[in-house]
Structures are given as C-alpha cells and as structure tokens.
Motif scaffolding. Structure first.
Motif, PDB file in Angstrom:
ATOM      1  N   GLY A   1     -22.901   8.461 -47.768  1.00  0.00           N
ATOM      2  CA  GLY A   1     -23.699   9.655 -47.487  1.00  0.00           C
ATOM      3  C   GLY A   1     -24.784   9.805 -48.528  1.00  0.00           C
ATOM      4  O   GLY A   1     -24.866   9.022 -49.475  1.00  0.00           O
TER       5      GLY A   1
ATOM      6  N   ASN B   1     -33.671   4.363 -49.186  1.00  0.00           N
ATOM      7  CA  ASN B   1     -32.436   4.910 -48.620  1.00  0.00           C
ATOM      8  C   ASN B   1     -32.246   4.393 -47.187  1.00  0.00           C
ATOM      9  O   ASN B   1     -31.168   3.952 -46.796  1.00  0.00           O
ATOM     10  CB  ASN B   1     -32.514   6.449 -48.643  1.00  0.00           C
ATOM     11  CG  ASN B   1     -31.274   7.112 -48.059  1.00  0.00           C
ATOM     12  OD1 ASN B   1     -31.111   7.154 -46.847  1.00  0.00           O
ATOM     13  ND2 ASN B   1     -30.406   7.609 -48.918  1.00  0.00           N
TER      14      ASN B   1
ATOM     15  N   PHE C   1     -26.037  15.367 -31.136  1.00  0.00           N
ATOM     16  CA  PHE C   1     -26.359  13.986 -30.756  1.00  0.00           C
ATOM     17  C   PHE C   1     -26.133  13.189 -32.024  1.00  0.00           C
ATOM     18  O   PHE C   1     -26.636  13.576 -33.076  1.00  0.00           O
ATOM     19  CB  PHE C   1     -27.830  13.903 -30.329  1.00  0.00           C
ATOM     20  CG  PHE C   1     -28.278  12.523 -29.927  1.00  0.00           C
ATOM     21  CD1 PHE C   1     -28.144  12.096 -28.613  1.00  0.00           C
ATOM     22  CD2 PHE C   1     -28.842  11.653 -30.857  1.00  0.00           C
ATOM     23  CE1 PHE C   1     -28.574  10.822 -28.233  1.00  0.00           C
ATOM     24  CE2 PHE C   1     -29.270  10.380 -30.480  1.00  0.00           C
ATOM     25  CZ  PHE C   1     -29.132   9.970 -29.167  1.00  0.00           C
TER      26      PHE C   1
HETATM   27  N1  UDP Z   1     -28.598   9.518 -43.188  1.00  0.00           N
HETATM   28  C1  UDP Z   1     -29.316   8.859 -44.170  1.00  0.00           C
HETATM   29  N2  UDP Z   1     -28.726   8.620 -45.376  1.00  0.00           N
HETATM   30  C2  UDP Z   1     -27.458   8.994 -45.622  1.00  0.00           C
HETATM   31  C3  UDP Z   1     -26.716   9.659 -44.596  1.00  0.00           C
HETATM   32  C4  UDP Z   1     -27.316   9.911 -43.389  1.00  0.00           C
HETATM   33  O1  UDP Z   1     -30.463   8.492 -43.963  1.00  0.00           O
HETATM   34  O2  UDP Z   1     -26.966   8.750 -46.723  1.00  0.00           O
HETATM   35  C5  UDP Z   1     -29.245   9.722 -41.889  1.00  0.00           C
HETATM   36  C6  UDP Z   1     -28.587   8.947 -40.768  1.00  0.00           C
HETATM   37  O3  UDP Z   1     -28.958   7.570 -40.807  1.00  0.00           O
HETATM   38  C7  UDP Z   1     -29.108   9.707 -39.550  1.00  0.00           C
HETATM   39  C8  UDP Z   1     -29.201  11.136 -40.064  1.00  0.00           C
HETATM   40  O4  UDP Z   1     -29.186  11.070 -41.498  1.00  0.00           O
HETATM   41  O5  UDP Z   1     -30.396   9.239 -39.205  1.00  0.00           O
HETATM   42  C9  UDP Z   1     -28.034  11.965 -39.610  1.00  0.00           C
HETATM   43  O6  UDP Z   1     -28.209  12.303 -38.274  1.00  0.00           O
HETATM   44  P1  UDP Z   1     -26.950  12.633 -37.330  1.00  0.00           P
HETATM   45  O7  UDP Z   1     -27.475  13.015 -35.989  1.00  0.00           O
HETATM   46  O8  UDP Z   1     -25.972  11.503 -37.339  1.00  0.00           O
HETATM   47  O9  UDP Z   1     -26.237  13.874 -38.034  1.00  0.00           O
HETATM   48  P2  UDP Z   1     -26.857  15.248 -38.575  1.00  0.00           P
HETATM   49  O10 UDP Z   1     -27.092  15.050 -40.031  1.00  0.00           O
HETATM   50  O11 UDP Z   1     -28.102  15.536 -37.798  1.00  0.00           O
HETATM   51  O12 UDP Z   1     -25.741  16.223 -38.320  1.00  0.00           O
END
Ligand code: UDP
Length: 452
Positions: A291, A338, A361
C-alpha cells in the motif's frame, strides 16, 4: 490540476478501428456542443478517483475537449467526517463516530469556503462533476452560480443497511439541487440517495489507462529488476526506500500480492488469515501486502491506524507463516515511480487478490486483469461486473466461512495453465469494457444529455 494532452496513438493501438472511430466522431460533436466540464475531488494523488481523472483529462484534451480538474483543500476534521460518510455509503461502519449537527456544520463551512474558490473559475452553463462525499457540499453553490452540478458517487453497497441510510440522510440535503447523478453500479443510486429525488442518473464504470506507467507493458525481467530496486524482492545489496514489516521473498518464489490503500474495507488482515489458513500449508508461495506510505495522506486519516493493526496482526501469525508475509508501504512522493512499482507487482505476482468487503469498482482488479494476472477477489459491488464468471477470475461470495478465497488462490497457484487462460480472458474483458474510450463516451454522452 494541470494535465497536458496525452498522445492518442498508444490508446488507439489498444482499440478496434470501430471503437476508435466511435470515439473521435463523438469527440468532434462534444467539442462543438459541450461547455467546460469541471471535475472536483479531494486529492490529486492516491486512490482511484485521482487515478482516473488524470487520463480522463489527458485524453479529453487531446481530443479537443474543454475539461478542467480542481482539488479542494480541507482539514482533518472534515476528512474524518467525509470518510465516515463514504464508509456508510459502502455499507460499512467505519470508525463508528458521529454524523450529527456538529459534523454537518463543519462540512457546510468547509464546502462554503471551497465554493468561494471554485466560484472564481466557474461560468454560468458550465458542468461541474463533484466526486464523492467530500465535494457534495458544493452542489448548491455551483447551482447558485448558474452552473450545472452533477454528483458522482464512486462507492456504493449492494444492499441498503443502517450505515447506508445514515450516510444518505447526511448527503441528501446537500444534493437537492444536483442536476444529474452518476454511480458505478445501477443499484448504488438507491443506496446513496433518497429515492424521492427524481434526478437523471447514469451508471458508468471507471477505467484504466493502458498507457500509464502503472499499466504499460513491462518485460518479466524489467518487472523483477524494478521490484528488487524497490526492495520488494530480496537482493543482497538492495538499498531500498520501502517501509516494510516482514522479509522480502526471492524472485523465484511464487508471489501472491494485494495492492490497496490501508483501509479495513480492503481487509488486508483477512488476506493474511486466508494465506495462513489455506494457502501457506499447501504451497510455497509468499504473500506481499502493498500500500502507499501512511504518513501525510491528507484525505485518509484512518490509514496509519489500519496499517498499525495489520502490523500487529502480522506479529501474531505463526512464525513459519510470518516469514512468508511482508507488508510494504511504498513512497508516494514520486507518483510515476510508485506506479511503476505497482505495475511490476501486478505483473510479477502469480495471483493478485482483492479481498474487499465492499468496492465501487476495483481499479486494482482491472489493473491486474489487464496484465493477464489471475485475480482472486470478493464478489462485492463493481467487482461482480468485472469478474462475472470463472473464465475471468475468481470472485468469492461473502461471508466465506470455509475460506473459498484461500482455496481459489491455492488452486490457481497449483495450476498455472488455468491461471494463464484466466489471465488472458481477463485482459480481453478489460479491453472490451474498461478502457478510457468507453468511459469518455459514456460520461460525456450523459453530460451532453443534461446540457442539451
Ligand atoms: N495504488 C497505488 N499505490 C499503492 C496502493 C494503491 O498507486 O500503494 C492505486 C492502485 O493501483 C489503484 C488505486 O490506487 O489504481 C486504488 O483504486 P481502487 O479502485 O482499487 O481502490 P480505492 O482506493 O479507490 O478504494
């Protein structure tokens, strides 16, 4: 937020000629008829909305459309309130704190201040898409200025419950003057809004950008080398910036990974439990929970606390399992770096999981599917449409007392040929439904209908 024009050739290469022609023909029409469309959200970095807005604007600009993006600023109290509302919309309790008159007043005050800033840019007739609860309070101010407010709820629950009702009661008074509503799934509309509000609505799924640093092609070697440099795979001399609990696995060990914000809705603790109970005893895989860094995430005050809970849970795993699980916080200061690391994880992993309790989604699901990596997820919210059947991945219903989730991971690890077939079908599903052209087409057609 400044966003330049994205080159269109790469996107074009991912689409059929008919899809490309549909997009360019519609863009010519919109460029002539649509006013400026403003998107307003609460962060330019981290989480799914920012992830989508950047390419939506980049491709839109390249197609000659007048799109703009503004990010509101607010204090921690405001984001604590909006996080509570958002959790409620998703049907989960969140921190259990109040949403009473004090929270309503704080929300109203910050919204008023943000609206004053926004008012400097707006012209009558502009369309303003307000994303998620954080911006819902701007709706009436946008309408006061003669612009057209549309509220977009990215989250939702499959069934109304006490939490959705509480959030709906909080939001509905702020949204009375919305001229349109966009939800990710059709039934989310009834969960997030008072059903008496007769506002036009559309269900539009998000998308991924196939040309972004997160999704563009990488060879297996390049992915491994990125992961070694980032500290997510073991290497004797890696000087890495990652904050980690646990030990990095070797490059030749099968990796099960989940990439998520640190949030109880993503149930990273449940992933550890499935791994410990079902996967670890039957395979030699390692688990990586990945994360973003948890300090300095303005609109997500609960992230640091949830990461701490995950780390404490890791401490309690049996020693033999613990040595096969790592929790990593990736630096976010350089979003491209990242994204490249996330890309590499989603490609290198043998299985990607998404054990969400609720999900509007799952961008991470679509990202992994696009890379041809088999996904094991929960059958909740938008994931139900992303993985409709076993050909495209494994979507496990909740509750899951027998740990079918862990069983599905184990099965895919044991049978790489099935994993490869699932990954192939998954990529084609993303191509069919979840690329930027579909989204631009659906969203701008809906907004055009409101204006015309
Ligand atoms: N993400 C990221 N780095 C991280 C964790 C998550 O870039 O360390 C990105 C992940 O690749 C995705 C977005 O954050 O593009 C999360 O979108 P998702 O719809 O899965 O969940 P949300 O955060 O919108 O609830």
């Amino acid at each position: 937020m400044p966003v330049g024009r994205y080159p269109l050739n790469g996107l074009r290469g991912c689409l059929t000629a008919a899809r490309w022609d549909r997009l360019t023909a519609a863009a010519t029409r919109w460029a002539a008829t649509l006013p400026t469309v403003w998107h307003v959200n609460s962060t330019d970095n981290g989480g799914g909305v920012a992830e989508m807005l950047r390419p939506a604007l980049g491709y839109g600009h390249a197609l000659g459309l007048g799109l703009r993006w503004l990010v509101i600023e607010a204090d921690t109290d405001f984001f604590t309130t909006t996080k509570r509302v958002d959790n409620g919309i998703s049907g989960v309790p969140g921190d259990g704190g109040p949403l009473g008159p004090e929270q309503v007043e704080g929300f109203r005050r910050v919204s008023r201040e943000a609206a004053a800033d926004l008012g400097r840019f707006l012209r009558p007739g502009d369309v303003v898409v307000l994303h998620d609860p954080q911006t819902a309070g701007l709706c009436e101010h946008v309408a006061d200025r003669g612009a057209i407010p549309v509220w977009r709820a990215h989250n939702g629950a499959d069934r109304p419950n006490a939490h959705t009702a509480r959030s709906s009661a909080f939001l509905t008074p702020f949204l009375r003057r919305a001229r349109g509503l966009i939800t990710t799934r059709p039934h989310f509309r009834d969960v997030v809004l008072d059903s008496r509000m007769g506002v036009p609505s559309a269900s539009i799924t998000p998308f991924i950008d196939p040309m972004s640093a997160k999704n563009t092609d990488l060879t297996a070697d390049a992915a491994r080398s990125l992961l070694v440099r980032a500290g997510l795979l073991a290497a004797p001399d890696a000087g890495h910036p990652v904050v980690r609990v646990g030990t990095a696995p070797g490059a030749d060990v099968p990796m099960v990974a989940q990439v998520s914000r640190w949030d109880s809705v993503k149930d990273m603790i449940g992933v550890m439990d499935s791994f410990a109970r079902t996967v670890a005893p039957r395979t030699d895989a390692h688990l990586s929970l990945i994360g973003p860094q948890v300090d300095g995430v303005a609109d997500d005050p609960e992230a640091a606390e949830y990461f701490r809970l995950c780390a404490a849970h890791w401490e309690r795993l049996p020693r033999a399992v613990r040595s096969r699980v790592q929790l990593c916080c990736l630096p976010t200061a350089d979003p491209v770096e990242n994204a490249r690391v996330v890309n590499a994880v989603q490609r290198h992993a043998a299985v990607i999981t998404q054990k969400s309790r609720s999900e509007g989604f799952g961008l991470t699901v679509a990202e992994a599917m696009w890379k041809g990596t088999p996904v094991v997820a929960t059958r909740v919210g938008g994931i139900t449409a992303q993985i409709p059947d076993a050909r495209h991945g494994r979507a496990v219903a909740l509750p899951d007392p027998d740990d079918l989730f862990g069983g599905a991971i184990t099965e895919l690890l044991a049978d790489p040929a099935t994993g490869a077939a699932v990954g192939h079908a998954a990529r084609e599903r993303v191509r069919d439904r979840f690329l930027p052209d579909s989204h631009l087409h659906d969203e701008l057609s809906f907004l055009g209908g409101l204006v015309g």
